[in-house]
Design a protein around this motif. Structure first.
Motif, PDB file in Angstrom:
ATOM      1  N   SER A  31       0.823  -1.209   0.000  1.00  0.00           N
ATOM      2  CA  SER A  31       0.000   0.000   0.000  1.00  0.00           C
ATOM      3  C   SER A  31       0.860   1.263   0.000  1.00  0.00           C
ATOM      4  CB  SER A  31      -0.961   0.006   1.183  1.00  0.00           C
ATOM      5  OG  SER A  31      -0.248  -0.008   2.402  1.00  0.00           O
ATOM      6  N   TRP A  34       1.622   1.644  -3.665  1.00  0.00           N
ATOM      7  CA  TRP A  34       0.435   1.757  -4.497  1.00  0.00           C
ATOM      8  C   TRP A  34      -0.413   2.986  -4.180  1.00  0.00           C
ATOM      9  CZ3 TRP A  34      -1.320  -4.002  -3.743  1.00  0.00           C
ATOM     10  CH2 TRP A  34      -0.461  -4.843  -4.477  1.00  0.00           C
ATOM     11  N   TRP A  35      -0.595   3.289  -2.902  1.00  0.00           N
ATOM     12  CA  TRP A  35      -1.598   4.289  -2.538  1.00  0.00           C
ATOM     13  C   TRP A  35      -1.084   5.470  -1.731  1.00  0.00           C
ATOM     14  CZ3 TRP A  35      -4.343  -0.473  -0.189  1.00  0.00           C
ATOM     15  CH2 TRP A  35      -4.827  -1.290  -1.213  1.00  0.00           C
ATOM     16  N   ALA A  38      -1.114   9.210  -3.220  1.00  0.00           N
ATOM     17  CA  ALA A  38      -2.462   9.776  -3.347  1.00  0.00           C
ATOM     18  C   ALA A  38      -3.037  10.113  -1.976  1.00  0.00           C
ATOM     19  CB  ALA A  38      -3.382   8.810  -4.085  1.00  0.00           C
ATOM     20  N   ILE A  39      -2.814   9.234  -1.003  1.00  0.00           N
ATOM     21  CA  ILE A  39      -3.332   9.472   0.348  1.00  0.00           C
ATOM     22  C   ILE A  39      -2.664  10.692   0.958  1.00  0.00           C
ATOM     23  CG2 ILE A  39      -3.433   8.533   2.695  1.00  0.00           C
ATOM     24  CD1 ILE A  39      -3.790   5.728   1.343  1.00  0.00           C
ATOM     25  N   VAL A  45      -8.019   7.634  -4.053  1.00  0.00           N
ATOM     26  CA  VAL A  45      -7.209   6.487  -4.434  1.00  0.00           C
ATOM     27  C   VAL A  45      -7.935   5.806  -5.586  1.00  0.00           C
ATOM     28  CG1 VAL A  45      -6.375   4.207  -3.735  1.00  0.00           C
ATOM     29  CG2 VAL A  45      -6.155   6.151  -2.174  1.00  0.00           C
ATOM     30  N   ARG A  46      -7.282   5.769  -6.737  1.00  0.00           N
ATOM     31  CA  ARG A  46      -7.835   5.105  -7.921  1.00  0.00           C
ATOM     32  C   ARG A  46      -7.095   3.797  -8.114  1.00  0.00           C
ATOM     33  NH1 ARG A  46      -7.657   6.988 -12.820  1.00  0.00           N
ATOM     34  NH2 ARG A  46      -9.768   6.303 -13.258  1.00  0.00           N
ATOM     35  N   TRP A  47      -7.863   2.697  -8.214  1.00  0.00           N
ATOM     36  CA  TRP A  47      -7.238   1.379  -8.269  1.00  0.00           C
ATOM     37  C   TRP A  47      -8.206   0.401  -8.923  1.00  0.00           C
ATOM     38  CZ3 TRP A  47      -2.343   1.042  -7.670  1.00  0.00           C
ATOM     39  CH2 TRP A  47      -1.715  -0.187  -7.468  1.00  0.00           C
ATOM     40  N   GLN A  90      -9.775  -4.563  -1.516  1.00  0.00           N
ATOM     41  CA  GLN A  90      -8.775  -3.497  -1.663  1.00  0.00           C
ATOM     42  C   GLN A  90      -9.373  -2.152  -1.248  1.00  0.00           C
ATOM     43  OE1 GLN A  90      -5.496  -4.470  -4.634  1.00  0.00           O
ATOM     44  NE2 GLN A  90      -7.359  -4.812  -5.829  1.00  0.00           N
ATOM     45  N   VAL A  94      -8.034   0.458   1.873  1.00  0.00           N
ATOM     46  CA  VAL A  94      -7.860   1.916   1.835  1.00  0.00           C
ATOM     47  C   VAL A  94      -8.642   2.544   2.986  1.00  0.00           C
ATOM     48  CG1 VAL A  94      -8.341   4.002   0.490  1.00  0.00           C
ATOM     49  CG2 VAL A  94      -7.342   1.996  -0.633  1.00  0.00           C
ATOM     50  N   PHE A 107     -12.273   6.149  -2.540  1.00  0.00           N
ATOM     51  CA  PHE A 107     -11.751   5.106  -3.412  1.00  0.00           C
ATOM     52  C   PHE A 107     -12.563   5.135  -4.700  1.00  0.00           C
ATOM     53  CE2 PHE A 107     -11.480   0.955  -5.335  1.00  0.00           C
ATOM     54  CZ  PHE A 107     -10.176   0.571  -5.116  1.00  0.00           C
TER      55      PHE A 107
END
Length: 178
Positions: A31, A34-35, A38-39, A45-47, A90, A94, A107
């Motif tokens: 994470s 990946w995130w 953005a956080i 969070v785009r996933w 997922q 988040v 999300f």
């Protein structure tokens, strides 16, 4: 990835040395890569495959299992699948990070094609394809959970909530990251 790992395991077996195979599932620390940006930026969070369930395992549990199996008798020839203790989508993962930060993190689902485009040049396409296939297959399926961490360490594996609470500074707005 399974083929790559199988080839490596065959090479290890040909050495004739005692070995133990440790197969961690999805790392909680993924994470961060990946995130986290953005956080930290306060963005959505785009996933892809937000409904895909995994059981994130804390890297510290993986390290503790590796250390224990290296120095404690009885693990030669062992083959351990390591997971966290709970199956979470997922999108829920988040949300757990947001809870640790004391704020809601939005999300938004992205398409697999968008993910492939955004991942170009950051990871081999075979890895991206493997992740997308795994997440696609995991939608609507609870993650596989093992007791290996608890069996080897004698303590329950850390939850994603515990991991997130221990990493809030890395996700906090204005932080540099790790």
């Amino acid at each position: 990835m399974a083929v790559l790992h199988a080839d490596i395991e065959r090479l290890i077996a040909t050495t004739g040395l005692e070995s133990t195979i440790i197969r961690p599932g999805m790392f909680a620390s993924n994470s961060l890569a990946w995130w986290a940006s953005a956080i930290r930026a306060g963005d959505v969070v785009r996933w892809p495959y937000g409904a895909a369930e995994t059981a994130p395992v804390d890297d510290r549990d993986i390290a503790a299992v590796a250390a224990r199996t290296l120095h404690q008798d009885g693990h030669a020839g062992g083959d351990y699948v390591l997971t966290g203790p709970e199956s979470l989508t997922q999108a829920a993962q988040v949300g757990v990070i947001g809870d640790a930060l004391g704020r809601r993190i939005a999300f938004e689902e992205m398409t697999p094609d968008e993910f492939q485009s955004l991942s170009a040049g950051t990871a081999p396409s075979s890895v991206v394809d493997m992740l997308l296939a795994a997440w696609s297959a995991a939608v609507g399926q609870p993650a596989y959970i093992t007791t290996a961490v608890a069996d080897i360490l004698g303590t329950a594996p850390r939850t994603l909530r515990q991991w997130a609470a221990d990493h809030t500074t890395t996700f906090a707005e204005g932080s540099e990251g790790s």
